[in-house]
Enzyme design. Structure first.
Site, PDB file in Angstrom:
ATOM      1  N   ILE A 118      34.541  11.048 -24.035  1.00 15.28           N
ATOM      2  CA  ILE A 118      35.429  12.106 -23.528  1.00 15.28           C
ATOM      3  C   ILE A 118      35.218  13.361 -24.371  1.00 15.28           C
ATOM      4  O   ILE A 118      36.059  13.713 -25.220  1.00 15.28           O
ATOM      5  CB  ILE A 118      36.911  11.669 -23.567  1.00 15.28           C
ATOM      6  CG1 ILE A 118      37.080  10.290 -22.930  1.00 15.28           C
ATOM      7  CG2 ILE A 118      37.786  12.686 -22.846  1.00 15.28           C
ATOM      8  CD1 ILE A 118      38.505   9.755 -22.981  1.00 15.28           C
ATOM      9  N   PRO A 119      34.083  14.050 -24.206  1.00 16.01           N
ATOM     10  CA  PRO A 119      33.848  15.268 -24.990  1.00 16.01           C
ATOM     11  C   PRO A 119      34.793  16.394 -24.589  1.00 16.01           C
ATOM     12  O   PRO A 119      35.248  16.459 -23.440  1.00 16.01           O
ATOM     13  CB  PRO A 119      32.393  15.617 -24.653  1.00 16.01           C
ATOM     14  CG  PRO A 119      32.162  15.015 -23.303  1.00 16.01           C
ATOM     15  CD  PRO A 119      32.980  13.759 -23.273  1.00 16.01           C
ATOM     16  N   HIS A 120      35.096  17.270 -25.534  1.00 14.70           N
ATOM     17  CA  HIS A 120      35.977  18.398 -25.283  1.00 14.70           C
ATOM     18  C   HIS A 120      35.903  19.348 -26.467  1.00 14.70           C
ATOM     19  O   HIS A 120      35.590  18.922 -27.590  1.00 14.70           O
ATOM     20  CB  HIS A 120      37.425  17.923 -25.094  1.00 14.70           C
ATOM     21  CG  HIS A 120      37.928  17.106 -26.249  1.00 14.70           C
ATOM     22  ND1 HIS A 120      37.758  15.743 -26.300  1.00 14.70           N
ATOM     23  CD2 HIS A 120      38.549  17.441 -27.391  1.00 14.70           C
ATOM     24  CE1 HIS A 120      38.269  15.270 -27.428  1.00 14.70           C
ATOM     25  NE2 HIS A 120      38.750  16.285 -28.118  1.00 14.70           N
ATOM     26  N   PRO A 121      36.177  20.629 -26.262  1.00 20.30           N
ATOM     27  CA  PRO A 121      36.293  21.542 -27.397  1.00 20.30           C
ATOM     28  C   PRO A 121      37.445  21.119 -28.293  1.00 20.30           C
ATOM     29  O   PRO A 121      38.427  20.520 -27.827  1.00 20.30           O
ATOM     30  CB  PRO A 121      36.573  22.901 -26.740  1.00 20.30           C
ATOM     31  CG  PRO A 121      36.070  22.757 -25.343  1.00 20.30           C
ATOM     32  CD  PRO A 121      36.320  21.323 -24.977  1.00 20.30           C
TER      33      PRO A 121
END
Length: 217
Positions: A118-121
């Protein structure tokens, strides 16, 4: 004692204030999600959520889109492929978003296990849109993403949120959906968007009912 051990040995993010550990909720949830710990809706909710009109998971996914057959051989090329697949506003710099995602991975992999990440900034950003989004991306081949269980990742949920509260809500809904056997089976089988969105409607209805039942108690 468990929390102290997590801080000392397992990298639970904390800040020392007058000799006591203090925590930022979004960072703790990121840490828990990356280790596959179950995130309950009660733990994610806070008093300032009352009256806040969260976007639904399916609405956020509709905005971010479902993307199949993305190419990549490692973490960096996978993230580049994911960013390139997004339908971003013309004035958004893809390289800027890529660097934000890469910077977040530098703090610890967002791979949560079983081939999912779950990539995210690290912090909320606004990309010329009023709503937060989730993009579901299927890689053509699994890639090493440094997940805790050492399994390569082939399914990505990219979260781009405008506020921390929206980020927590979307993270909650993703966790809720991933604990649903039917939806997980559809993910593994790389089902069509129609089937995935149809199952999400069922999951959101169930989550809404759970929330109403908790409120009644």
């Amino acid at each position: 004692g468990t929390v102290s051990r997590w801080v000392k040995d397992d990298g639970l993010p904390s800040y020392s204030v007058k000799g006591q550990n203090r925590f930022i909720k979004s960072e703790v949830l990121d840490w828990a999600s990356a280790r596959g710990l179950h995130l309950s809706r009660a733990a994610l909710r806070s008093s300032d959520d009352i009256g806040f009109d969260f976007a639904s998971f399916s609405k956020a996914l509709c905005l971010g889109g479902i993307h199949y057959g993305l190419k990549g051989t490692d973490r960096e090329s996978a993230l580049r492929s994911i960013v390139s697949s997004l339908h971003l506003p013309n004035d958004v710099d893809e390289e800027f978003l890529y660097q934000l995602l890469l910077s977040r991975e530098g703090l610890g992999s967002t791979g949560i296990g079983d081939g999912i990440a779950i990539p995210h900034p690290r912090k909320p950003i606004v990309l010329g849109r009023s709503d937060s989004s989730v993009s579901l991306c299927f890689m053509e081949h699994p890639v090493d993403f440094g997940a805790a269980d050492k399994k390569p990742v082939e399914i990505f949920f990219l979260i781009i949120s405008n506020t921390i509260r929206e980020h927590l809500h979307l993270l909650s809904m993703i966790s809720f959906a991933l604990h649903d056997a039917s939806f997980r089976k559809l993910l593994i089988g790389r089902a069509s968007p129609e089937l995935l969105f149809g199952d999400l409607e069922r999951i959101e209805a169930s989550a809404c009912k759970t929330k109403k039942d908790e409120a009644a108690l």
